[in-house]
Motif scaffolding. Sequence first.
Motif, PDB file in Angstrom:
ATOM      1  N   PRO A 190      39.596  37.136  42.306  1.00 17.54           N
ATOM      2  CA  PRO A 190      39.407  37.707  40.962  1.00 17.54           C
ATOM      3  C   PRO A 190      38.398  36.869  40.175  1.00 17.54           C
ATOM      4  CG  PRO A 190      41.746  37.538  41.487  1.00 17.54           C
ATOM      5  CD  PRO A 190      41.005  36.806  42.567  1.00 17.54           C
ATOM      6  N   PHE A 191      37.568  37.531  39.367  1.00 14.91           N
ATOM      7  CA  PHE A 191      36.501  36.806  38.675  1.00 14.91           C
ATOM      8  C   PHE A 191      37.036  35.675  37.796  1.00 14.91           C
ATOM      9  CE2 PHE A 191      33.299  35.906  35.509  1.00 14.91           C
ATOM     10  CZ  PHE A 191      32.193  35.703  36.325  1.00 14.91           C
ATOM     11  N   GLU A 192      38.245  35.848  37.251  1.00 16.14           N
ATOM     12  CA  GLU A 192      38.845  34.815  36.383  1.00 16.14           C
ATOM     13  C   GLU A 192      38.831  33.445  37.070  1.00 16.14           C
ATOM     14  OE1 GLU A 192      40.104  38.033  36.427  1.00 16.14           O
ATOM     15  OE2 GLU A 192      39.030  38.060  34.504  1.00 16.14           O
ATOM     16  N   ARG A 195      35.359  31.911  36.498  1.00 11.84           N
ATOM     17  CA  ARG A 195      34.702  31.997  35.191  1.00 11.84           C
ATOM     18  C   ARG A 195      34.272  30.611  34.692  1.00 11.84           C
ATOM     19  NH1 ARG A 195      34.507  36.299  32.028  1.00 11.84           N
ATOM     20  NH2 ARG A 195      36.320  37.289  32.926  1.00 11.84           N
ATOM     21  N   GLU A 201      26.788  35.873  37.050  1.00 12.02           N
ATOM     22  CA  GLU A 201      27.688  37.029  37.097  1.00 12.02           C
ATOM     23  C   GLU A 201      27.027  38.269  37.664  1.00 12.02           C
ATOM     24  OE1 GLU A 201      30.064  37.950  33.640  1.00 12.02           O
ATOM     25  OE2 GLU A 201      29.897  35.861  32.968  1.00 12.02           O
ATOM     26  N   PRO A 218      28.887  38.996  42.825  1.00  8.43           N
ATOM     27  CA  PRO A 218      30.028  39.711  42.246  1.00  8.43           C
ATOM     28  C   PRO A 218      30.376  40.940  43.073  1.00  8.43           C
ATOM     29  CG  PRO A 218      28.026  40.275  41.059  1.00  8.43           C
ATOM     30  CD  PRO A 218      27.639  39.252  42.076  1.00  8.43           C
ATOM     31  N   ARG A 220      33.136  44.712  42.949  1.00  6.35           N
ATOM     32  CA  ARG A 220      34.014  45.603  42.179  1.00  6.35           C
ATOM     33  C   ARG A 220      33.720  45.574  40.685  1.00  6.35           C
ATOM     34  NH1 ARG A 220      39.656  45.268  45.532  1.00  6.35           N
ATOM     35  NH2 ARG A 220      38.936  46.683  47.153  1.00  6.35           N
ATOM     36  N   ARG A 223      34.658  42.514  38.605  1.00  8.98           N
ATOM     37  CA  ARG A 223      36.042  42.035  38.468  1.00  8.98           C
ATOM     38  C   ARG A 223      36.424  41.066  39.587  1.00  8.98           C
ATOM     39  NH1 ARG A 223      36.014  47.285  37.957  1.00  8.98           N
ATOM     40  NH2 ARG A 223      37.114  47.691  39.900  1.00  8.98           N
ATOM     41  N   MET A 224      35.637  41.076  40.667  1.00 11.79           N
ATOM     42  CA  MET A 224      35.870  40.124  41.756  1.00 11.79           C
ATOM     43  C   MET A 224      34.605  39.331  42.015  1.00 11.79           C
ATOM     44  SD  MET A 224      38.103  42.019  44.675  1.00 11.79           S
ATOM     45  CE  MET A 224      38.644  40.532  45.497  1.00 11.79           C
TER      46      MET A 224
END
Length: 419
Positions: A190-192, A195, A201, A218, A220, A223-224
């Motif tokens: 997950p991108f979180e 971050r 990005e 990156p 999705r 988001r991933m």
Amino acid sequence: STKSHRPDVFVIGGGIGGLSAALALTIQGLRVRLYEQAPEFGEVGAGLQLAPNCTRILHDYGLLDEAVQLGVLPEHMIMKDALGATELTRVDLKDMERRYGFPYLVIHRSDLHGVLLRGCERAGVELVTGARCVAYENIEGGARVTFADGNSDEAEVVLAADGLHSIARTLLVDDEPVNSAYVAYRGAVPFEQVRANEVHEKDVVLYVGPHCHFVQYPLRGGRMFNQVAVFQSPKALAGDDDWGTPDELDHAFEGTCQEIQKGLPLMWRDRWWRMFDREPLMKWVTGRIALLGDAAHPPLQYMAQGAVMAIEDGWVLAQHAGAQGAKRSEGGSGIDWEVALDAYEAVRPEHCRRVVLTARSWGALWHHVGVQREQRNAVMRSRDTYDYAFMDWVYGPTALKPDQEPEMFTAIPLDSVEV
Ligand code: FAD
């Protein structure tokens, strides 16, 4: 699944190559049955880069919009030095899209696989799982396949899309996969989780380093985030069977930049991909049995063209079959398969030979050490962002007709470069 109509074509293997070939032939009016050995269809959950020579074909199948919805259209492809993290060169992917007419897409492998699988279902491909093909044989007017359970089945043509360890390939050549001694670790998170790492990005970033490289992009819709860590294994070079292990991963990137150090803890450590290719093969067809995808031309993945070439193979064969027009009768599809398979074999092996060999030379260029690394960096820094000479033959539509291909990229002569 019903077996009321005898299929015209069998495809063996339901990876990206097999599914897309089955779809391509079905769109041309052929009856296709696909056999996959696994109990369910699926792909690894990591990322895949699809250059314009592939998105052009997805568009032709009516699948590009869905694929773009699921993926990301990155803005740049950037090469950096893995030690200093300085930028060496970049490609403007929006400008590239204007040049080739189709976008550069990055997508989760299982998302692309799902797009192709749903496309096959809608088109009416007969999909059979849990069927492991153990033998291929030419018969009068067709070919026969035999499965592990002892059953066999016959069609006009059999396409073997059975991957790196293809059984069908043994009909054409007695060769072995070539061990590169490099191994890939992957990780899509997950991108979180990245971050705080201040990653790009919206770009594909490639860090090239001594006997290693690291890729980030990156997935999705952002988001991933996908990362690939590739390195030369000392244990492989020493002839050790147990090579490419996580301890080697930890050593391989010592001394690389902070950007890579922050990314490494997120790699999956429970599995890794040892990297093999094969020597180019110029004969893919024997009678009514033909190779396709990695079965015919497994590359090292440095050009990100393995799945793309597999997708091109199916498109080209289907174009040649479809060009003959439908002449279906009680006797079968009416396709003159000798003509279609000859045309396929006249264009695809030469193009894929070039890609497999060029991928090896790109790997050598990326992994240089010492003076050669500095020479490589100097050459890359002097490259014009808008110079497409090294990719026209791959990304342009000429990739489908090698007789018209412009000069291919060969190894850059570094010896003459002053640093
Ligand atoms: P496979 O994916 O190997 O599929 C073969 C299928 O056949 C499987 O489903 C298997 O179960 C089935 N099968 C095998 N034997 C039998 C049998 N006997 N009977 C029935 N079924 C059988 N390519 C790109 O284009 N872009 C990239 O960015 C990219 N990145 C990569 C990164 C890494 C780290 C690696 C390792 C590869 C990468 N590739 C990339 C290459 C790409 O993954 C492969 O070239 C592509 O997946 C090959 O597809 P395929 O369908 O030919 O073979």
